[in-house]
Motif scaffolding. Structure first.
Motif, short mmCIF file in Angstrom:
data_model
loop_
_atom_site.label_atom_id
_atom_site.label_comp_id
_atom_site.label_asym_id
_atom_site.label_seq_id
_atom_site.Cartn_x
_atom_site.Cartn_y
_atom_site.Cartn_z
N LYS A 3 0.83 -1.21 0.00
CA LYS A 3 0.00 0.00 0.00
C LYS A 3 0.86 1.25 0.00
O LYS A 3 0.51 2.26 -0.60
N LEU A 7 0.65 4.28 -2.64
CA LEU A 7 0.49 5.69 -2.29
C LEU A 7 1.60 6.54 -2.89
O LEU A 7 1.35 7.62 -3.43
N MET A 14 3.96 13.04 -0.66
CA MET A 14 3.30 12.94 0.65
C MET A 14 4.33 12.80 1.75
O MET A 14 5.35 12.13 1.57
N GLU A 17 4.85 11.56 7.67
CA GLU A 17 3.82 11.63 8.69
C GLU A 17 2.45 11.24 8.12
O GLU A 17 1.74 10.41 8.70
N GLU A 18 2.11 11.82 6.98
CA GLU A 18 0.82 11.49 6.36
C GLU A 18 0.74 10.01 6.01
O GLU A 18 -0.27 9.35 6.23
N VAL A 21 0.21 7.88 9.13
CA VAL A 21 -1.17 7.95 9.63
C VAL A 21 -2.08 7.06 8.79
O VAL A 21 -2.85 6.26 9.32
N MET A 22 -1.95 7.16 7.48
CA MET A 22 -2.86 6.41 6.61
C MET A 22 -2.64 4.91 6.70
O MET A 22 -3.57 4.14 6.57
N ASN A 24 -1.42 3.34 9.32
CA ASN A 24 -1.46 2.88 10.70
C ASN A 24 -0.11 2.32 11.15
O ASN A 24 -0.04 1.28 11.79
N LYS A 152 -11.42 13.70 -14.34
CA LYS A 152 -12.72 13.53 -13.71
C LYS A 152 -13.02 14.66 -12.74
O LYS A 152 -12.30 14.89 -11.78
N ASP A 154 -15.78 16.17 -9.94
CA ASP A 154 -16.73 15.55 -9.04
C ASP A 154 -18.12 15.80 -9.62
O ASP A 154 -18.66 16.89 -9.55
N ILE B 38 -21.00 14.99 0.60
CA ILE B 38 -21.78 14.06 -0.21
C ILE B 38 -21.74 12.66 0.40
O ILE B 38 -20.67 12.09 0.60
N ASP B 298 -10.36 3.33 4.37
CA ASP B 298 -9.68 3.22 5.66
C ASP B 298 -8.49 4.17 5.74
O ASP B 298 -8.29 4.87 6.74
N MET B 299 -7.70 4.27 4.66
CA MET B 299 -6.56 5.18 4.66
C MET B 299 -7.02 6.64 4.78
O MET B 299 -6.45 7.43 5.51
N ARG B 300 -8.07 6.95 4.06
CA ARG B 300 -8.60 8.33 4.11
C ARG B 300 -9.14 8.64 5.51
O ARG B 300 -9.01 9.75 6.01
N ARG B 301 -9.78 7.62 6.09
CA ARG B 301 -10.36 7.79 7.42
C ARG B 301 -9.26 8.15 8.42
O ARG B 301 -9.39 9.09 9.21
N ARG B 302 -8.14 7.40 8.37
CA ARG B 302 -7.06 7.68 9.31
C ARG B 302 -6.51 9.08 9.10
O ARG B 302 -6.24 9.81 10.05
N LEU B 303 -6.36 9.45 7.82
CA LEU B 303 -5.82 10.77 7.49
C LEU B 303 -6.71 11.88 8.04
O LEU B 303 -6.26 12.84 8.65
N ASP B 306 -6.97 11.95 12.03
CA ASP B 306 -5.74 12.50 12.57
C ASP B 306 -5.67 14.01 12.32
O ASP B 306 -5.35 14.79 13.22
N ILE B 372 -7.67 11.44 -1.73
CA ILE B 372 -6.68 11.84 -0.72
C ILE B 372 -6.23 13.28 -0.98
O ILE B 372 -6.08 14.07 -0.06
N ASN B 374 -7.95 15.73 -2.35
CA ASN B 374 -8.97 16.67 -1.89
C ASN B 374 -9.08 16.72 -0.37
O ASN B 374 -9.31 17.77 0.21
#
Lengths: 162, 389
Positions: A3, A7, A14, A17-18, A21-22, A24, A152, A154, B38, B298-303, B306, B372, B374
């Motif tokens: 993962k 990323l 990135m 730190e970021e 966090v993502m 874990n 894309k 939104d 949304i 899940d990754m976005r949630r942690r970001l 935090d 991520i 946004n």
């Protein structure tokens, strides 16, 4: 930790730190993992993906199919290594199927690339034949959509209205 | 001039439009807006699922389906549910395919509630339970859940609101807007109260595949003795990013499903045919898609958790759905003021907690069903906003 690679391949800027966090993990774990990937050569670099068309109108890219005669003992390696020395050459792949090497070449114009093929590639000893395909439009590169109109937005809409 | 309102059904005229809406409208008129308001996946439906829908159209399969849904789909739903949540439903008589989970909620409430029956509704929660109950002439009884209980429904809070008129308990977990989940032990505690007072339960499990704790989602129907008292509502919208296909389902004892099917038959006829073909594919071959999307959320949630916590907007760790519900009490603003000022100042749209019930005041709902990129940008803007107010 694949993962982490996903990323980074999406956005190499990135912060540790970021990322930590993502994923874990601790920052230290992420930093160690990254340096291990670098040492092992899994991560080969951090490059900006540039849309050169936006920088300079005079750009051309071609995909060149090469048929070559492999050398005894060395197979395709020797000719591939020779070709990748040219600074015009962006990538060299050995292919299955109807031809042997796929070479992408960048130049200031189609003319320049045509000359490169005629003067540099074709004369190489083991090159049997070449077929040059010019890139007309680049829609997506390394997983990134380049044409802003295709990008894309939104498009999700408000659900609640009276 | 005809006075239309005086000629219309009084209950309809009295219904309030959803409070989520206003901020969408403001957002729609601005440039450079990041909308974390949304409540739907940002992913498109997985390609193989879309393709199956397209193929059914190419083959000209554009007719009605049976009222209850195609048998093949009901069988797949039944297998999928048994595989994931260990409860068996007979595809012939205990599965009803509906137009989104929303229709199933309406059918269930209308089929069970008599005028004057009390319906227990934990809040904060999705906006439809109260109006649907009112339209069935039931009496909504709100149970407030609290941040200190991780917004879970406790047996004590439930017990307190039960009267001889209580008919139905709505169990909206994983929860929109708080992200709260009920683990097995919490469901068991609730089940004991349900049994003691002989209640029926509508378990809205539409976010069931989106849980992030160590233990996955537990269906209320799996708890001892609860299958016979529960209508489970679920659907394809959140699990497979299929909101626009409008497809959900209800599972429950055949006696209840049969009554709901009558209503469905007369009001809707049957759920969309193309969507049902696509949904069969999703149920058969969609596990990887679910896992991929869940991993991304899940990754976005942690970001986002935090990020919000570190700027002083305390949020408890949400374990389900794709929402966080930070407290904005420190800012001294009401949740509506907060959202309005945030969108005008920084073009970030979130939804005031009060839209999900009065006890949501002091909180905002932030949806992380967004990229991520946004989310990072929105966090920066919210941080700036907090320093400016």
């Amino acid at each position: 930790m694949e993962k982490l690679l996903d990323l980074l391949s999406e956005n190499a800027r990135m912060t540790t730190e970021e990322l930590a966090v993502m994923l874990n993990k601790t920052e230290e774990e992420v930093a160690n993992q990254i340096s291990e990937y670098e040492k092992k050569g899994v991560i080969r670099g951090y490059h900006a993906l540039i849309d050169w068309d936006k920088v300079d109108e005079n750009q051309a890219t071609a995909l060149i199919e090469l048929k070559v005669i492999p050398k005894r003992d060395k197979g395709f390696d020797e000719i591939a290594e020779r070709i990748m020395e040219f600074k015009e050459v962006e990538s060299v792949y050995l292919m299955s199927g109807g031809y042997d090497l796929a070479v992408t070449v960048k130049g200031k114009s189609m003319q320049e690339i045509a000359l490169f093929v005629a003067r540099r590639l074709s004369p190489l000893e083991s090159v049997q034949s070449t077929a040059t395909h010019f890139v007309l439009t680049r829609y997506k590169d390394r997983g990134i959509v380049l044409n802003p109109e295709d990008e894309k937005n939104d498009e999700r809409r408000s659900v609640f209205c009276d | 001039m005809i006075d239309y309102e005086s000629r219309m059904n009084d209950e309809i005229v009295r219904l309030k439009p959803s409070g989520i809406r206003r901020f969408f409208d403001i957002a729609a008129e601005m440039d450079n807006v990041i909308s974390l308001s949304i409540g739907e996946p940002d992913f498109s439906t997985p390609w193989h699922v879309r393709q199956t829908g397209i193929q059914s159209l190419e083959k000209g399969r554009t007719w009605y389906s049976p009222n209850r849904g195609f048998m093949e789909l009901r069988e797949e739903i039944s297998k999928w549910f048994a595989r994931r949540y260990h409860v068996e439903y007979d595809p012939k008589s205990e599965v009803l395919v509906t137009v989104g989970g929303s229709e199933a909620l309406d059918l269930c409430i209308r089929s069970l509630v008599n005028p004057g029956d009390e319906v227990l509704i934990p809040e904060p929660s999705f906006v439809c339970y109260v109006p649907l109950t009112e339209m069935a002439r039931g009496v909504p009884v709100i149970i407030e859940t609290k941040a200190e209980d991780q917004f879970r429904l406790t047996a004590e809070a439930l017990e307190e609101k039960i009267t001889p008129k209580t008919k139905l308990l709505i169990l909206p977990f994983p929860n929109n807007p708080t992200g709260a989940v009920m683990r097995r032990e919490h469901l068991e505690a609730v089940a004991r109260v349900v049994e003691k007072h002989d209640l029926l339960v509508l378990s809205d499990e539409i976010y069931s595949v989106l849980t992030y704790g160590e233990t996955g989602h537990v269906s209320f129907a799996e708890i001892d003795g609860m299958r016979e008292r529960t209508i489970v509502v679920n659907g394809f919208s959140k699990a497979f990013a299929m909101t626009g296909w409008r497809l959900g389902y209800a599972l429950g004892p055949k006696e209840l499903i049969r009554q709901m099917t009558k209503l469905h038959q007369y009001a809707i006829m049957s759920a969309p045919t193309t969507a049902q073909y696509a949904a069969v594919e999703a149920m058969k071959n969609g596990e990887e898609d679910i896992e991929y999307m869940r991993g991304q959320y899940d990754m976005r949630r942690r970001l986002i958790v935090d990020g919000l916590n570190s700027m002083g907007l305390d949020c408890f760790e949400p374990e389900g759905a794709f929402y966080v519900f930070p407290s904005i009490k420190k800012t001294g603003l009401t949740s509506e003021d907060f959202c309005e000022r945030l969108i005008y100042a920084k073009q970030v749209a979130v939804v005031p907690g009060v839209a999900f019930g009065n006890c949501g005041e002091g909180f905002v709902r932030v949806a992380y069903s967004n990229s991520i990129k946004n989310i990072s940008e929105a966090l920066k803007r919210i941080k700036d906003f907090l320093q400016e107010i």
